[in-house]
Design an enzyme around this catalytic site. Structure first.
Site, PDB file in Angstrom:
ATOM      1  N   ARG A 110       0.507  -1.061  -0.146  1.00 51.81           N
ATOM      2  CA  ARG A 110       0.299   0.246   0.667  1.00 51.81           C
ATOM      3  C   ARG A 110       0.941   1.261   0.013  1.00 51.81           C
ATOM      4  NH1 ARG A 110      -4.987  -2.124   4.038  1.00 51.81           N
ATOM      5  NH2 ARG A 110      -5.148  -3.750   2.941  1.00 51.81           N
ATOM      6  N   GLN A 125      -1.773 -10.092   5.616  1.00 55.28           N
ATOM      7  CA  GLN A 125      -3.458 -10.130   6.147  1.00 55.28           C
ATOM      8  C   GLN A 125      -3.528 -11.951   6.018  1.00 55.28           C
ATOM      9  OE1 GLN A 125      -6.284  -7.167   5.838  1.00 55.28           O
ATOM     10  NE2 GLN A 125      -7.186  -7.954   4.185  1.00 55.28           N
ATOM     11  N   ASP A 236     -16.135  -2.916  11.918  1.00 56.85           N
ATOM     12  CA  ASP A 236     -14.388  -3.706  11.752  1.00 56.85           C
ATOM     13  C   ASP A 236     -14.502  -4.142  14.074  1.00 56.85           C
ATOM     14  OD1 ASP A 236     -13.358  -2.456   9.879  1.00 56.85           O
ATOM     15  OD2 ASP A 236     -13.648  -0.044  10.734  1.00 56.85           O
ATOM     16  N   GLU A 249      -7.587  -1.541  15.130  1.00 60.65           N
ATOM     17  CA  GLU A 249      -8.314  -2.691  14.570  1.00 60.65           C
ATOM     18  C   GLU A 249      -7.628  -3.580  14.044  1.00 60.65           C
ATOM     19  OE1 GLU A 249      -9.851  -2.545  10.070  1.00 60.65           O
ATOM     20  OE2 GLU A 249      -9.934   0.023  10.855  1.00 60.65           O
TER      21      GLU A 249
END
Length: 335
Positions: A110, A125, A236, A249
């Site tokens: 990212r 993830q 979330d 988170e």
């Protein structure tokens, strides 16, 4: 968020102990997750073709890392942002039925991220997805799934605390559920992130629901792509991080759009041009299965379980020089 340096921080595990504990954490959680939700491992792409509608658009402003391919004329590839859409397509292509699902190890870049304690240019993830029935597209089913995931994380934390007695933090098992609109109603004069911080510090373990649609204030709580999560059935998972004294988170997840939700959300977000893309057509004509799924941050989870102050303590990336120097002088060992 700005870089947080906890006072008198001292990593409870040295680098070699940390690397071993990361492996244990990942292996254990993968087994717990797959057993609980009947998920099979699936090989996942690092990149997909541009123009197919498969890549995750996140908030709609992040630039994907793209490149051309010498041997395939006029083909541009993009590094995935996540596998939110790809997984649903895979469930269809591989013939999965209701009650069955997959998990993958997702790795992404990212490039537009702002690095800090929780954010890195590199993302890893567990992306998981499961086929559900139309009767399961409801809040109760979503809450049950969230409670199960939180329970797995708490079980994992208990196990690592036993293996490494120097680890002594705990995670609250009871989940407090609240919608983005209810949170805005509680703190109308605060920003979305300020609301999260206040509420999570009080309740410790929170599932913040219904993210993506515009609130009474005229703004959404946070950006969410209009073509994977149903904005009325998503959220979330947030934990209180005692080391950093902040909301933390670990997972973004939800029940995915059906044909009705897709049309409504593309209209609201002014992205109706996507209706002609292959992926979106497969939702509109009910070719793709109805699913629930999400991403669970691997390094985020390792941070929480191993009581680390910076995500760079559990995965290797690149960081601004001033951040490297500040961390080094404060006992934060970036890999």
């Amino acid at each position: 968020m700005a870089l947080i340096i906890p006072e008198e921080y001292d990593s409870k595990l040295n680098i070699r102990e940390t690397e071993k504990a990361i492996r244990i954490t990942r292996d254990l959680f993968t087994q717990l997750l797959s057993d609980k939700f009947n998920l099979e491992r699936a090989s996942a792409p690092l990149f997909v073709k541009s123009g197919t509608g498969i890549n995750d658009d996140l908030n709609g402003i992040e630039r994907a890392v793209s490149f051309d391919i010498l041997s395939m004329k006029n083909v541009e590839a993009q590094i995935v942002h996540s596998l939110a859409k790809w997984k649903r397509l895979a469930l269809y292509n591989y013939g999965y039925k209701v009650g069955e699902g997959i998990y993958t190890n997702m790795n992404a870049i990212r490039r537009d991220e702002n690095p800090d304690n929780l954010h890195s240019f590199y993302v890893d993830q567990w992306d998981w997805e499961k086929v559900i029935s139309r009767e399961d597209r409801n809040i109760d089913f979503l809450k049950k799934t969230v409670n199960n995931i939180v329970g797995l994380i708490c079980d994992l934390k208990d196990k690592l605390n036993t293996l490494y007695p120097v680890l002594n933090k705990t995670i609250k098992r009871e989940v407090t559920f609240i919608t983005a609109q209810e949170l805005e109603d509680l703190y109308p004069d605060k920003t979305p992130k300020e609301r999260e911080e206040i509420f999570v510090k009080e309740h410790k373990t929170v599932f913040l629901m219904q993210i993506g649609d515009v609130l009474k204030s005229g703004e959404p709580h946070d950006g969410r792509a209009p073509d994977y999560d149903d904005w009325s059935l998503n959220g979330d998972i947030l934990f209180y991080n005692e080391i950093l004294d902040c909301a933390f988170e670990v997972s973004s997840m939800g029940i995915r759009v059906d044909e009705k939700a897709l049309r409504e959300q593309l209209a609201k977000s002014e992205h109706e041009d996507r209706l002609v893309l292959p992926f979106h057509k497969m939702i509109l004509n009910n070719t793709l299965p109805l699913t629930i799924g999400g991403g669970i941050g691997q390094s985020r989870l390792c941070m929480l379980i191993l009581e680390k102050a910076h995500i760079g303590e559990v995965h290797s990336s690149i960081w601004p020089d001033d951040m490297i120097n500040k961390c080094k002088s404060s006992g934060i060992n970036l890999l």
